[in-house]
Design a protein around this motif. Structure first.
Motif, PDB file in Angstrom:
ATOM      1  N   ARG A 106       0.997  -1.395  -0.113  1.00 47.79           N
ATOM      2  CA  ARG A 106       0.024   0.059   0.025  1.00 47.79           C
ATOM      3  C   ARG A 106       0.914   1.088   0.063  1.00 47.79           C
ATOM      4  N   PRO A 107       0.384   2.240  -0.612  1.00 41.74           N
ATOM      5  CA  PRO A 107       1.208   3.620  -0.306  1.00 41.74           C
ATOM      6  C   PRO A 107       1.486   3.776   1.057  1.00 41.74           C
ATOM      7  N   VAL A 108       2.603   4.358   1.447  1.00 42.73           N
ATOM      8  CA  VAL A 108       2.994   4.435   2.796  1.00 42.73           C
ATOM      9  C   VAL A 108       2.124   5.598   3.558  1.00 42.73           C
ATOM     10  N   ALA A 109       1.519   6.367   2.874  1.00 37.62           N
ATOM     11  CA  ALA A 109       0.717   7.241   3.651  1.00 37.62           C
ATOM     12  C   ALA A 109      -0.650   6.840   3.969  1.00 37.62           C
ATOM     13  N   ARG A 112      -2.939   6.588   7.691  1.00 40.77           N
ATOM     14  CA  ARG A 112      -2.541   8.001   8.266  1.00 40.77           C
ATOM     15  C   ARG A 112      -3.478   8.801   8.095  1.00 40.77           C
ATOM     16  N   VAL A 113      -3.533   9.751   9.126  1.00 44.87           N
ATOM     17  CA  VAL A 113      -4.586  10.826   8.915  1.00 44.87           C
ATOM     18  C   VAL A 113      -3.867  12.216   8.930  1.00 44.87           C
ATOM     19  N   ALA A 114      -4.420  13.270   8.593  1.00 49.05           N
ATOM     20  CA  ALA A 114      -3.822  14.755   8.115  1.00 49.05           C
ATOM     21  C   ALA A 114      -4.625  15.631   8.410  1.00 49.05           C
ATOM     22  N   GLY A 115      -4.337  16.858   9.057  1.00 50.54           N
ATOM     23  CA  GLY A 115      -5.236  18.197   9.092  1.00 50.54           C
ATOM     24  C   GLY A 115      -4.277  19.426   8.902  1.00 50.54           C
ATOM     25  N   VAL A 116      -4.894  20.460   8.840  1.00 47.17           N
ATOM     26  CA  VAL A 116      -4.324  21.829   8.471  1.00 47.17           C
ATOM     27  C   VAL A 116      -4.756  22.788   9.435  1.00 47.17           C
ATOM     28  N   VAL A 117      -3.616  23.761   9.830  1.00 47.60           N
ATOM     29  CA  VAL A 117      -3.624  24.754  10.703  1.00 47.60           C
ATOM     30  C   VAL A 117      -3.233  26.150   9.676  1.00 47.60           C
ATOM     31  N   VAL A 118      -4.110  27.300   9.779  1.00 52.68           N
ATOM     32  CA  VAL A 118      -3.581  28.410   8.993  1.00 52.68           C
ATOM     33  C   VAL A 118      -3.953  29.452   9.744  1.00 52.68           C
ATOM     34  N   THR A 119      -3.076  30.412   9.607  1.00 56.58           N
ATOM     35  CA  THR A 119      -3.076  31.985  10.181  1.00 56.58           C
ATOM     36  C   THR A 119      -2.860  32.882   9.246  1.00 56.58           C
ATOM     37  N   GLY A 120      -3.285  34.035   9.383  1.00 56.93           N
ATOM     38  CA  GLY A 120      -2.775  35.252   8.494  1.00 56.93           C
ATOM     39  C   GLY A 120      -3.679  36.424   8.858  1.00 56.93           C
ATOM     40  N   ASN A 121      -3.183  37.647   8.493  1.00 60.77           N
ATOM     41  CA  ASN A 121      -4.211  38.634   8.855  1.00 60.77           C
ATOM     42  C   ASN A 121      -4.744  39.165   7.526  1.00 60.77           C
ATOM     43  N   GLU A 122      -4.848  38.304   6.758  1.00 61.07           N
ATOM     44  CA  GLU A 122      -5.609  38.409   5.703  1.00 61.07           C
ATOM     45  C   GLU A 122      -6.512  37.289   5.335  1.00 61.07           C
ATOM     46  N   ASP A 123      -7.372  37.271   4.517  1.00 63.43           N
ATOM     47  CA  ASP A 123      -8.359  36.128   4.251  1.00 63.43           C
ATOM     48  C   ASP A 123      -7.663  35.244   3.302  1.00 63.43           C
ATOM     49  N   GLY A 124      -8.328  33.927   3.091  1.00 61.04           N
ATOM     50  CA  GLY A 124      -7.736  33.143   2.317  1.00 61.04           C
ATOM     51  C   GLY A 124      -7.553  31.639   2.826  1.00 61.04           C
ATOM     52  N   ALA A 125      -7.963  31.461   4.101  1.00 63.82           N
ATOM     53  CA  ALA A 125      -7.768  30.690   4.946  1.00 63.82           C
ATOM     54  C   ALA A 125      -8.379  29.359   4.446  1.00 63.82           C
ATOM     55  N   VAL A 185     -10.195   9.213  13.681  1.00 60.89           N
ATOM     56  CA  VAL A 185     -10.217   8.293  12.752  1.00 60.89           C
ATOM     57  C   VAL A 185      -8.730   7.779  12.619  1.00 60.89           C
ATOM     58  N   ALA A 186      -7.880   8.074  13.224  1.00 58.87           N
ATOM     59  CA  ALA A 186      -6.581   7.202  13.254  1.00 58.87           C
ATOM     60  C   ALA A 186      -6.751   6.246  14.107  1.00 58.87           C
ATOM     61  N   THR A 187      -7.657   6.007  15.158  1.00 57.95           N
ATOM     62  CA  THR A 187      -7.626   5.039  16.122  1.00 57.95           C
ATOM     63  C   THR A 187      -8.426   4.003  15.309  1.00 57.95           C
ATOM     64  N   ALA A 188      -9.651   4.374  14.398  1.00 52.56           N
ATOM     65  CA  ALA A 188     -10.604   3.519  13.550  1.00 52.56           C
ATOM     66  C   ALA A 188      -9.570   2.896  12.503  1.00 52.56           C
ATOM     67  N   LEU A 189      -8.709   3.597  11.919  1.00 61.08           N
ATOM     68  CA  LEU A 189      -7.809   2.862  10.756  1.00 61.08           C
ATOM     69  C   LEU A 189      -6.803   2.093  11.388  1.00 61.08           C
ATOM     70  N   ALA A 190      -6.346   2.191  12.720  1.00 63.77           N
ATOM     71  CA  ALA A 190      -5.551   1.143  13.393  1.00 63.77           C
ATOM     72  C   ALA A 190      -6.106  -0.196  13.524  1.00 63.77           C
ATOM     73  N   LYS A 191      -7.591   0.042  13.736  1.00 65.48           N
ATOM     74  CA  LYS A 191      -8.359  -1.222  14.219  1.00 65.48           C
ATOM     75  C   LYS A 191      -8.825  -2.004  12.917  1.00 65.48           C
ATOM     76  N   GLN A 192      -9.016  -1.139  11.974  1.00 60.95           N
ATOM     77  CA  GLN A 192      -9.515  -1.616  10.551  1.00 60.95           C
ATOM     78  C   GLN A 192      -8.826  -0.955   9.234  1.00 60.95           C
ATOM     79  N   PRO A 193      -7.777  -1.223   8.947  1.00 55.08           N
ATOM     80  CA  PRO A 193      -6.659  -0.501   8.036  1.00 55.08           C
ATOM     81  C   PRO A 193      -7.350  -0.514   6.608  1.00 55.08           C
ATOM     82  N   ILE A 194      -6.911   0.325   5.755  1.00 57.54           N
ATOM     83  CA  ILE A 194      -7.418   0.385   4.359  1.00 57.54           C
ATOM     84  C   ILE A 194      -6.733  -0.937   3.931  1.00 57.54           C
ATOM     85  N   PRO A 195      -7.542  -1.525   3.061  1.00 53.77           N
ATOM     86  CA  PRO A 195      -6.844  -2.947   2.593  1.00 53.77           C
ATOM     87  C   PRO A 195      -5.699  -2.754   1.466  1.00 53.77           C
ATOM     88  N   ALA A 196      -4.867  -3.528   1.461  1.00 51.54           N
ATOM     89  CA  ALA A 196      -3.882  -3.422   0.067  1.00 51.54           C
ATOM     90  C   ALA A 196      -4.636  -3.614  -1.333  1.00 51.54           C
TER      91      ALA A 196
END
Length: 196
Positions: A106-109, A112-125, A185-196
């Motif tokens: 399987r692809p190595v990623a 695994r789960v991911a998220g994003v943090v954004v800051t800025g004193n302008e719009d576009g987040a 979601v990381a916990t759920a994937l650990a219990k039932q991984p995406i199959p190969a």
């Protein structure tokens, strides 16, 4: 469970990073859930342009930490309504992960789960969130619902995150939800991984 935060600010240490301050709110929420969190300010590392894992620079160590972590958080300031150049470089180097596989081919990623943090004193987040989430999902990361938090001061120039309390309640609430959703979601994937 482990989490890696890649802070894609343009500011080198020890300069104050607004993006780090909001990423720290997410880190604290993850830690409360028993997650071991490590944060790297990418601009402090030597990361060459390219789409390979091993280019004789510091990316190889970051790549190893990506594979040791179930959770990835990419934190970026907003510049001209877009992710920082450092965030773009991170995604470009992660492109190599498309051709890397685990023991089950399987692809190595995957798983695994991911998220994003954004800051800025302008719009576009929201645009920055969508750009980064799109790249991470293409590499193989699972993006839970509401796996983001952001802060901005509204349209036009204004104070930075660390210079005002404006909007912090929203940012901190969404940071806590983000952490909860990433862990669930990381916990759920650990219990039932995406199959190969």
């Amino acid at each position: 469970m482990r989490a890696l935060i890649l802070n894609c600010t343009l500011k080198k240490s020890p300069e104050r990073s607004n993006t780090q301050r909001l990423a720290d709110v997410v880190a604290a929420s993850l830690s409360e859930k028993g997650v071991a969190v490590e944060s790297i300010r990418v601009v402090d590392q030597r990361i060459e342009p390219g789409v390979q894992t091993d280019m004789g620079d510091d990316w190889t160590g970051i790549h190893r930490k990506l594979l040791e972590s179930e959770i990835l958080v990419v934190a970026s300031p907003t510049w001209l309504g877009m992710p920082s150049s450092v965030a773009h470089r991170v995604l470009e180097r992660m492109d190599a992960m498309l051709s890397e596989t685990d023991d089950e081919d399987r692809p190595v990623a995957y798983n695994r789960v991911a998220g994003v943090v954004v800051t800025g004193n302008e719009d576009g987040a929201h645009h920055v969130i969508n750009e980064i989430c799109g790249g991470l999902n293409e590499v193989g990361y699972t993006i839970p619902g509401q796996a983001w938090t952001y802060w901005n001061s509204g349209p036009g120039p204004g104070p930075d995150y660390t210079e005002t309390d404006h909007g912090h309640e929203f940012s901190e609430r969404t940071a806590a939800t983000m952490a909860k959703n990433l862990v669930a979601v990381a916990t759920a994937l650990a219990k039932q991984p995406i199959p190969a």
